[in-house]
Design a protein around this motif. Structure first.
Motif, short mmCIF file in Angstrom:
data_model
loop_
_atom_site.label_atom_id
_atom_site.label_comp_id
_atom_site.label_asym_id
_atom_site.label_seq_id
_atom_site.Cartn_x
_atom_site.Cartn_y
_atom_site.Cartn_z
N SER A 28 -17.00 6.53 -3.21
CA SER A 28 -15.61 6.19 -3.51
C SER A 28 -15.35 4.70 -3.30
N ALA A 29 -15.85 4.16 -2.20
CA ALA A 29 -15.63 2.74 -1.90
C ALA A 29 -16.26 1.84 -2.97
N ARG A 30 -17.37 2.28 -3.54
CA ARG A 30 -18.07 1.47 -4.55
C ARG A 30 -17.71 1.88 -5.98
N ARG A 31 -16.85 2.90 -6.08
CA ARG A 31 -16.38 3.39 -7.37
C ARG A 31 -17.53 3.80 -8.29
N VAL A 32 -18.47 4.57 -7.73
CA VAL A 32 -19.60 5.08 -8.50
C VAL A 32 -19.61 6.60 -8.42
N GLY A 33 -20.21 7.22 -9.40
CA GLY A 33 -20.24 8.67 -9.46
C GLY A 33 -21.55 9.28 -9.01
N ALA A 34 -22.48 8.44 -8.55
CA ALA A 34 -23.78 8.95 -8.12
C ALA A 34 -24.41 8.00 -7.11
N ALA A 35 -25.24 8.58 -6.26
CA ALA A 35 -26.00 7.79 -5.29
C ALA A 35 -27.47 8.17 -5.43
N VAL A 36 -28.32 7.17 -5.31
CA VAL A 36 -29.76 7.42 -5.29
C VAL A 36 -30.13 7.79 -3.86
N VAL A 37 -30.81 8.92 -3.71
CA VAL A 37 -31.23 9.39 -2.39
C VAL A 37 -32.71 9.07 -2.23
N LEU A 38 -33.00 8.19 -1.27
CA LEU A 38 -34.38 7.79 -1.02
C LEU A 38 -34.91 8.55 0.19
N ASP A 39 -35.95 9.32 -0.04
CA ASP A 39 -36.56 10.11 1.02
C ASP A 39 -38.07 9.86 1.00
N PRO A 40 -38.51 8.73 1.57
CA PRO A 40 -39.92 8.38 1.48
C PRO A 40 -40.85 9.37 2.19
N ASP A 41 -40.31 10.13 3.15
CA ASP A 41 -41.14 11.08 3.87
C ASP A 41 -41.09 12.48 3.28
N GLY A 42 -40.26 12.65 2.24
CA GLY A 42 -40.10 14.00 1.69
C GLY A 42 -40.26 14.03 0.20
N THR A 43 -39.14 14.18 -0.49
CA THR A 43 -39.17 14.42 -1.93
C THR A 43 -39.21 13.16 -2.78
N GLY A 44 -39.16 11.98 -2.17
CA GLY A 44 -39.16 10.74 -2.93
C GLY A 44 -37.77 10.34 -3.35
N THR A 45 -37.58 10.02 -4.62
CA THR A 45 -36.30 9.55 -5.13
C THR A 45 -35.55 10.69 -5.81
N GLY A 46 -34.30 10.88 -5.41
CA GLY A 46 -33.46 11.89 -6.02
C GLY A 46 -32.09 11.32 -6.29
N ILE A 47 -31.18 12.16 -6.77
CA ILE A 47 -29.83 11.72 -7.09
C ILE A 47 -28.81 12.73 -6.58
N LEU A 48 -27.74 12.22 -6.01
CA LEU A 48 -26.61 13.02 -5.55
C LEU A 48 -25.40 12.56 -6.34
#
Length: 143
Positions: A28-48
């Motif tokens: 909300s603060a950045r006025r974006v509709g998605a965030a990149v989820v970085l999980d280097p120890d798990g699933t890698g790169t995802g999107i929320l």
């Protein structure tokens, strides 16, 4: 026109342990509709996406206890900056999603959304500047 011409290079990245409330506040603060989820120890790169958060809340789950990793899409289609907007739109339509993470040299370089593509495809005199939408129907006067 290419994805690099439409994409936002401001990429919000979060970790898998962020709560949905934290993710929503950052989005909300950045006025974006998605965030990149970085999980280097798990699933890698995802999107929320905002829809992921909305679906969770709609199911009665608490945004204060639900973590991003439980709602992150990890089966992600990635674009490159050299894709055409037609290729990006086709991938979105085929996959049923509205955001593509743009990777360059294996790292997130941007995000392109359906809205970004529409802005590029709309004739210049009909474009609505970003952030001018309100809670009512916008009216565009074309001369």
């Amino acid at each position: 026109m290419l994805v690099r011409d439409a994409m936002s290079t401001v990429v919000l990245t979060i970790g898998p342990a962020h709560t949905l409330r934290q993710a929503a506040a950052l989005m909300s603060a950045r006025r974006v509709g998605a965030a990149v989820v970085l999980d280097p120890d798990g699933t890698g790169t995802g999107i929320l996406t905002e829809r992921d958060i909305l679906n969770s809340v709609g199911l009665g789950q608490s945004p204060d206890t639900e973590c991003a990793h439980a709602h992150t899409t990890t089966d992600v289609v990635f674009a490159t900056p050299t894709w055409t907007l037609e290729e990006a739109a086709q991938a979105m339509a085929h996959g049923g999603f509205r955001h593509l993470i743009v990777l360059e040299h294996g790292e997130p370089a941007g995000i392109v959304s359906v809205r970004d593509i529409i802005r590029c495809w709309a004739p210049a005199r009909q474009r609505v500047p970003a952030g001018t939408r309100g809670n009512t129907l916008d009216t565009i006067q074309i001369e």
